[in-house]
Design a protein around this motif. Structure first.
Motif, PDB file in Angstrom:
ATOM      1  N   SER A 118      -8.665 -28.125 -19.829  1.00  0.00           N
ATOM      2  CA  SER A 118      -8.023 -27.683 -18.605  1.00  0.00           C
ATOM      3  C   SER A 118      -8.524 -26.289 -18.247  1.00  0.00           C
ATOM      4  CB  SER A 118      -6.500 -27.697 -18.779  1.00  0.00           C
ATOM      5  OG  SER A 118      -5.845 -27.318 -17.584  1.00  0.00           O
ATOM      6  N   THR A 163      -3.996 -23.253 -15.154  1.00  0.00           N
ATOM      7  CA  THR A 163      -3.124 -24.422 -15.288  1.00  0.00           C
ATOM      8  C   THR A 163      -2.311 -24.354 -16.572  1.00  0.00           C
ATOM      9  OG1 THR A 163      -4.635 -25.804 -14.011  1.00  0.00           O
ATOM     10  CG2 THR A 163      -3.072 -26.935 -15.438  1.00  0.00           C
ATOM     11  N   ILE A 210      -2.590 -33.224 -18.240  1.00  0.00           N
ATOM     12  CA  ILE A 210      -2.704 -31.936 -18.937  1.00  0.00           C
ATOM     13  C   ILE A 210      -1.407 -31.565 -19.624  1.00  0.00           C
ATOM     14  CG2 ILE A 210      -3.139 -29.470 -18.612  1.00  0.00           C
ATOM     15  CD1 ILE A 210      -4.976 -30.311 -16.258  1.00  0.00           C
TER      16      ILE A 210
END
Length: 220
Positions: A178, A182, A138
């Motif tokens: 995501s 996050t 990510i």
């Protein structure tokens, strides 16, 4: 991570004098921001070109959605796919039945070549999206997003590169595959580590592009 679907701007081609008759065949449709305008099972098989504004192209799987790209002026897409198309802001689309497009492609060889190039880029772009989602974590994807915006939409200042991100954290999270939490955490770390600075709401400064690029290539 690229956000724009295509590098070829079809509006530039349509505005050529020799394509005036073809351009006249499109009808303009305006849609308000944050509207879902196409979804799987749409009853009309249409092709559309973005004239103004931006849209988000995404897939919905169970309770999650995965953004494929941001459609911007000059991008072309079709209504009859497995993807959802949602406006980010007010948009104007040039719309035509796909059957009509096929007819014109047979009559205009030069335009047909451009459309074929676009379709080839669409396929290539799809594989790039899959590659990014599968092989990059990510933080790498978020870093790629900022690098792409810096290169394509950023403006230089004496302190670095300024980028404006007109997306909510939730929208940005969907683009890179995501969660909102996050993404917020990673951006917070980027601000703390000095690879990003927040100038104002939705506006960021990248002091050193190379430093940001290396940040994405190192593990947290």
């Amino acid at each position: 991570m690229k956000t724009r679907l295509l590098s070829i701007n079809l509006l530039n081609e349509l505005e050529r004098p020799e394509n005036a008759d073809f351009l006249a065949e499109f009808t303009e449709h305006r849609h308000a921001g944050k509207s879902l305008i196409y979804s799987p099972g749409h009853d009309k098989n249409q092709v559309f070109v973005v004239k103004t504004g931006r849209l988000r192209l995404y897939l919905a799987v169970e309770d999650k959605d995965f953004s494929l790209a941001i459609l911007e002026p000059g991008d072309i897409f079709v209504s009859h796919t497995r993807a959802h198309v949602q406006t980010i802001e007010e948009v104007t689309l040039l719309v035509m039945p796909i059957s009509r497009l096929h007819s014109y492609m047979a009559s205009y060889p030069a335009l047909s070549t451009t459309v074929i190039r676009i379709l080839g880029e669409l396929l290539s772009r799809s594989f790039s999206i899959i590659d990014s989602l599968v092989f990059k974590d990510i933080r790498q994807r978020l870093t790629d997003f900022f690098l792409y915006e810096a290169e394509n939409n950023g403006s230089r200042s004496q302190d670095g590169t300024v980028v404006r991100i007109d997306l909510t954290t939730t929208q940005l999270a969907a683009i890179i595959g995501s969660s909102r939490q996050t993404v917020s955490t990673i951006i917070g770390a980027m601000l703390k580590d000095g690879v990003l600075a927040r100038w104002q709401r939705n506006v960021y400064l990248i002091p050193n592009v190379d430093l940001l690029r290396n940040y994405g290539n190192t593990r947290a």
